[in-house]
Design an enzyme around this catalytic site. Structure first.
Site, PDB file in Angstrom:
ATOM      1  N   LYS A  10      -5.896  14.477 -43.878  1.00  0.00           N
ATOM      2  CA  LYS A  10      -6.339  13.591 -42.511  1.00  0.00           C
ATOM      3  C   LYS A  10      -7.826  14.151 -42.226  1.00  0.00           C
ATOM      4  O   LYS A  10      -8.973  13.512 -42.070  1.00  0.00           O
ATOM      5  CB  LYS A  10      -5.490  14.294 -41.315  1.00  0.00           C
ATOM      6  CG  LYS A  10      -5.948  13.494 -39.945  1.00  0.00           C
ATOM      7  CD  LYS A  10      -5.030  13.773 -38.905  1.00  0.00           C
ATOM      8  CE  LYS A  10      -5.492  13.468 -37.615  1.00  0.00           C
ATOM      9  NZ  LYS A  10      -4.747  14.136 -36.242  1.00  0.00           N
ATOM     10  N   GLU A  16      -6.620  24.019 -49.486  1.00  0.00           N
ATOM     11  CA  GLU A  16      -5.647  23.817 -50.457  1.00  0.00           C
ATOM     12  C   GLU A  16      -5.626  22.538 -51.197  1.00  0.00           C
ATOM     13  O   GLU A  16      -5.817  22.526 -52.411  1.00  0.00           O
ATOM     14  CB  GLU A  16      -4.242  23.761 -50.049  1.00  0.00           C
ATOM     15  CG  GLU A  16      -3.651  25.222 -49.469  1.00  0.00           C
ATOM     16  CD  GLU A  16      -4.016  25.386 -47.952  1.00  0.00           C
ATOM     17  OE1 GLU A  16      -4.868  24.620 -47.493  1.00  0.00           O
ATOM     18  OE2 GLU A  16      -3.275  26.300 -47.342  1.00  0.00           O
ATOM     19  N   GLY A  55      -0.814  14.867 -37.830  1.00  0.00           N
ATOM     20  CA  GLY A  55      -0.435  15.105 -39.287  1.00  0.00           C
ATOM     21  C   GLY A  55       0.914  14.920 -39.443  1.00  0.00           C
ATOM     22  O   GLY A  55       1.433  14.297 -40.310  1.00  0.00           O
ATOM     23  N   ARG A  56       1.726  15.693 -38.688  1.00  0.00           N
ATOM     24  CA  ARG A  56       3.209  15.912 -38.885  1.00  0.00           C
ATOM     25  C   ARG A  56       3.953  14.469 -38.353  1.00  0.00           C
ATOM     26  O   ARG A  56       5.089  14.330 -38.679  1.00  0.00           O
ATOM     27  CB  ARG A  56       3.742  16.849 -38.277  1.00  0.00           C
ATOM     28  CG  ARG A  56       3.368  17.222 -36.811  1.00  0.00           C
ATOM     29  CD  ARG A  56       3.619  18.681 -36.173  1.00  0.00           C
ATOM     30  NE  ARG A  56       3.102  18.723 -34.906  1.00  0.00           N
ATOM     31  CZ  ARG A  56       1.964  19.133 -34.774  1.00  0.00           C
ATOM     32  NH1 ARG A  56       1.100  19.542 -35.534  1.00  0.00           N
ATOM     33  NH2 ARG A  56       1.526  19.251 -33.451  1.00  0.00           N
ATOM     34  N   GLU A  83       5.713  23.256 -35.310  1.00  0.00           N
ATOM     35  CA  GLU A  83       4.237  23.176 -35.155  1.00  0.00           C
ATOM     36  C   GLU A  83       4.073  22.410 -34.095  1.00  0.00           C
ATOM     37  O   GLU A  83       2.997  22.448 -33.347  1.00  0.00           O
ATOM     38  CB  GLU A  83       3.565  22.487 -36.503  1.00  0.00           C
ATOM     39  CG  GLU A  83       2.010  22.740 -36.646  1.00  0.00           C
ATOM     40  CD  GLU A  83       1.550  22.222 -37.773  1.00  0.00           C
ATOM     41  OE1 GLU A  83       1.395  20.948 -37.885  1.00  0.00           O
ATOM     42  OE2 GLU A  83       1.037  22.744 -38.611  1.00  0.00           O
ATOM     43  N   HIS A 123      27.845  27.541 -49.393  1.00  0.00           N
ATOM     44  CA  HIS A 123      28.177  28.670 -50.270  1.00  0.00           C
ATOM     45  C   HIS A 123      27.007  29.702 -50.269  1.00  0.00           C
ATOM     46  O   HIS A 123      26.628  30.607 -50.918  1.00  0.00           O
ATOM     47  CB  HIS A 123      28.362  28.140 -51.795  1.00  0.00           C
ATOM     48  CG  HIS A 123      29.208  27.104 -51.946  1.00  0.00           C
ATOM     49  ND1 HIS A 123      30.555  27.643 -52.126  1.00  0.00           N
ATOM     50  CD2 HIS A 123      29.412  25.867 -51.642  1.00  0.00           C
ATOM     51  CE1 HIS A 123      31.525  26.683 -52.272  1.00  0.00           C
ATOM     52  NE2 HIS A 123      30.721  25.554 -51.899  1.00  0.00           N
ATOM     53  N   LYS A 156      -6.335  30.612 -40.971  1.00  0.00           N
ATOM     54  CA  LYS A 156      -7.284  30.022 -41.945  1.00  0.00           C
ATOM     55  C   LYS A 156      -8.732  30.760 -41.911  1.00  0.00           C
ATOM     56  O   LYS A 156      -9.400  31.047 -42.872  1.00  0.00           O
ATOM     57  CB  LYS A 156      -7.409  28.547 -41.596  1.00  0.00           C
ATOM     58  CG  LYS A 156      -6.258  27.849 -41.768  1.00  0.00           C
ATOM     59  CD  LYS A 156      -6.738  26.258 -41.579  1.00  0.00           C
ATOM     60  CE  LYS A 156      -5.345  25.471 -41.252  1.00  0.00           C
ATOM     61  NZ  LYS A 156      -5.654  24.269 -40.758  1.00  0.00           N
TER      62      LYS A 156
HETATM   63  O1  LIG Z   1      -4.033  16.531 -43.554  1.00  0.00           O
HETATM   64  P1  LIG Z   1      -4.953  17.800 -43.580  1.00  0.00           P
HETATM   65  O2  LIG Z   1      -6.091  17.711 -42.472  1.00  0.00           O
HETATM   66  O3  LIG Z   1      -5.342  18.195 -44.816  1.00  0.00           O
HETATM   67  O4  LIG Z   1      -3.975  19.015 -42.983  1.00  0.00           O
HETATM   68  C1  LIG Z   1      -2.961  19.260 -43.409  1.00  0.00           C
HETATM   69  C2  LIG Z   1      -1.909  20.032 -42.345  1.00  0.00           C
HETATM   70  O5  LIG Z   1      -2.738  21.402 -42.141  1.00  0.00           O
HETATM   71  C3  LIG Z   1      -2.304  21.547 -40.644  1.00  0.00           C
HETATM   72  O6  LIG Z   1      -3.408  21.313 -39.824  1.00  0.00           O
HETATM   73  C4  LIG Z   1      -1.910  22.970 -40.557  1.00  0.00           C
HETATM   74  O7  LIG Z   1      -2.674  23.874 -41.171  1.00  0.00           O
HETATM   75  C5  LIG Z   1      -1.199  20.562 -40.304  1.00  0.00           C
HETATM   76  O8  LIG Z   1      -1.122  20.251 -39.187  1.00  0.00           O
HETATM   77  C6  LIG Z   1      -1.484  19.327 -41.097  1.00  0.00           C
HETATM   78  O9  LIG Z   1      -0.419  18.490 -41.502  1.00  0.00           O
END
Ligand SMILES: O=P(O)(O)OC[C@H]1O[C@](O)(CO)[C@@H](O)[C@@H]1O
Length: 557
Positions: free
Chosen positions: A207, A213, A268-269, A354, A385, A513
């Site tokens: 987003k 990452e 995002g979620r 979150e 289990h 972060k």
């Molecule tokens: O889609 P992006 O901006 O890479 O963010 C990924 C995820 O990182 C977060 O901001 C949390 O670190 C989430 O809310 C989000 O879904």
């Protein structure tokens, strides 16, 4: 900071909370089993159905009296008014000044929103992309059709698409979809090891397009492709980006025609219904993706229109509030009896924790009561289990949601019947348990001496009376799954309204972060021999020195 939900008149809430507390105290530990004998109508009183999902909550520790008070809580919190505000596009994510319009992505209950036009435009482009990839019209540098798609994203840009793609395995078309989220290089390396660069399409899903990452993994993917294709080949057809930050995606090197926008009014979620759902659409085809969205849209309609006492998301939320705030539950288990839904608990962890893992109310004051429980779980029967021991005999009661389709996509001998009967057995065992007397009787029937019976019986006691609910339906189809996910999304929102918090920001993830960047920069300095200027705590320093020392050893080899 303007908060549209300030207009809710919740002045009478403290009195309703007080009344609930009194009922809970008077009730003590409710004997749930006895309620069934006392009230022959209990099942119909506490079962509701919507969009093909049947919710039986008769095994929760509620009575008609506590239930009436809980409905009163939702009504006094002005939940219906809050729902209207969300659906009409008020900026209810007030700490970020954003609207919350994921419902507009799946048809929307409010067709006149200006955002609906943007949604329609992007959906048309997405459908064309999905069809061209599936028909083999969009090809890679060698001219061969794509066989594999790798989604690079994390959090909301990974968990929803990954969960749904696996849940809808029976609907898969011919392309294989993979998900790389972790910055741990093993995730990317292990995934690429199975793939042919010439036939691999990458979706960079972020987003913000600033997530460390995702950018690191996207760079690695670029390098892998370039190494295979040679520098003279254009790789533009191998990359698609989904982002609300189109400029950043373009700067990264993705062709503007291959960038699919999303917007700041999609959290995002809550984003799997947007272009973030592209890997789902490629996995199952456009029509099935549409069905998923339609199922969610039908749940939106139900949520917006059903009375509080029949409203499935409201009911789930009230059971959560009762369990957490009145009975002291600190965690909540989600147990899908469907192997294809095995990623649902992980998805619900982000969605729920979150969103509602917060300590202050909308005006920044301490909440003064517990909010979100820890959400966890696994697919049945595997969990039986493993951690079900704690559900049955642990010291903390953990309310559980059993989710179970009545039909399997894969009839194989009698296995699905075993699956469903195990689900029923677990819910029944949680409720009925086993008394000391029963345990002792079983042991003496099996021929144990009196002494052995006395010693062993306490270990075999299951207290029972542990609350659970069941969500049952016909089959895990795209439509049903869409409804199920929307059910939980709206549950989270209702709980946030009653607790009085903002479910749509996530400031708690930022500090880690920031510190990560500070530590990384310091490591870079120390590596290049520049004396570091940051002093961390002794524990961080010890780890940092361990890392640098291990790099030196590795370099010396
Ligand atoms: O889609 P992006 O901006 O890479 O963010 C990924 C995820 O990182 C977060 O901001 C949390 O670190 C989430 O809310 C989000 O879904």
């Amino acid at each position: 900071m303007f908060d549209p939900l300030e207009s809710l008149s919740q002045a009478d809430l403290p009195a309703v909370w007080e009344r609930l507390a009194q009922i809970a105290e008077a009730q003590g530990e409710l004997n749930i089993r006895a309620q069934f004998d006392r009230d022959p109508e209990r099942i119909s009183r506490f079962t509701r159905e919507a969009v093909g999902l049947k919710l039986d909550f008769s095994r929760h520790a509620i009575t008609p009296e506590s239930w009436t008070a809980l409905i009163d809580l939702a009504s006094t919190a002005e939940v219906p008014q809050a729902v209207t505000q969300m659906l009409s596009g008020a900026a209810i994510n007030h700490t970020e000044g954003r609207k919350v319009l994921h419902c507009a992505l799946r048809g929307g209950t409010n067709k006149s929103l200006e955002e609906s036009v943007l949604v329609a435009e992007v959906r048309e482009r997405l459908a064309a992309l999905v069809n061209s990839v599936l028909r083999g019209e969009r090809t890679g540098f060698s001219g061969e059709a794509f066989t594999d798609v790798v989604n690079i994203g994390i959090g909301g840009s990974d968990l929803g698409p990954a969960m749904v793609s696996e849940a809808l395995t029976p609907y898969h078309q011919h392309l294989k979809v993979h998900f790389v989220s972790n910055v741990d290089p093993s995730h990317m390396v292990n995934t690429l090891a199975q793939l042919n660069p010439a036939t691999t399409l990458f979706i960079i899903a972020s987003k913000t397009f600033t997530t460390l990452e995702t950018l690191a993994n996207a760079k690695a993917a670029q390098g892998w492709l370039q190494a295979a294709a040679g520098s003279e080949q254009s790789l533009s057809d191998h990359f698609v980006a989904v982002s609300s930050n189109v400029a950043k995606a373009e700067e990264f090197g993705v062709d503007v025609d291959s960038i699919y926008p999303m917007w700041d009014w999609v959290g995002g979620r809550y984003s799997l219904w947007s272009a973030i759902g592209l890997p789902i659409a490629i996995a199952v085809g456009w029509e099935n993706f549409n069905q998923l969205c339609e199922g969610a849209g039908a749940m939106d309609e139900h949520f917006a229109s059903a009375p509080l006492s029949d409203n499935l998301p409201v009911i789930l939320s009230l059971l959560e509030i009762w369990s957490v705030n009145m009975l002291g539950a600190q965690s909540h288990a989600v147990l899908p009896y469907d192997q294809n839904l095995c990623q649902l608990p992980a998805f619900l962890q982000q969605l729920t924790m979150e969103s509602n893992g917060k300590q202050v109310d909308r005006s920044g004051k301490p909440l003064g009561r517990a909010s979100c429980p820890v959400v966890w779980g696994a697919a049945g029967t595997n969990g039986q289990h493993s951690f079900h021991q704690l559900l049955h005999q642990g010291t903390q009661p953990v309310p559980a949601d059993f989710i179970v389709p009545m039909q399997s996509h894969n009839p194989l001998a009698d296995q699905h019947t075993h699956l469903v009967t195990n689900c029923m057995a677990q819910a029944r065992a949680l409720l009925f348990g086993k008394s000391l007397q029963q345990a002792a009787q079983e042991l003496s029937d099996a021929g144990y001496s009196d002494e052995a019976v006395q010693a062993l019986a306490p270990h075999k006691v299951l207290p029972g009376n542990r609350p659970s609910l069941t969500i049952s339906y016909d089959k895990t189809s795209p439509y049903r799954l869409g409804a199920l996910i929307a059910l939980y999304e709206h549950k989270v929102f209702v709980s946030s309204v009653i607790w009085g918090l903002n479910a749509f920001d996530q400031w708690g993830v930022e500090l880690g972060k920031q510190i990560g960047v500070e530590i990384y920069n310091e490591i870079e300095k120390r590596r290049s021999g520049i004396p570091g200027d940051a002093a961390f705590d002794p524990s961080t320093e010890a780890l940092l020195n361990q890392l640098l020392a291990s790099e030196q050893i590795e370099n010396a080899l």
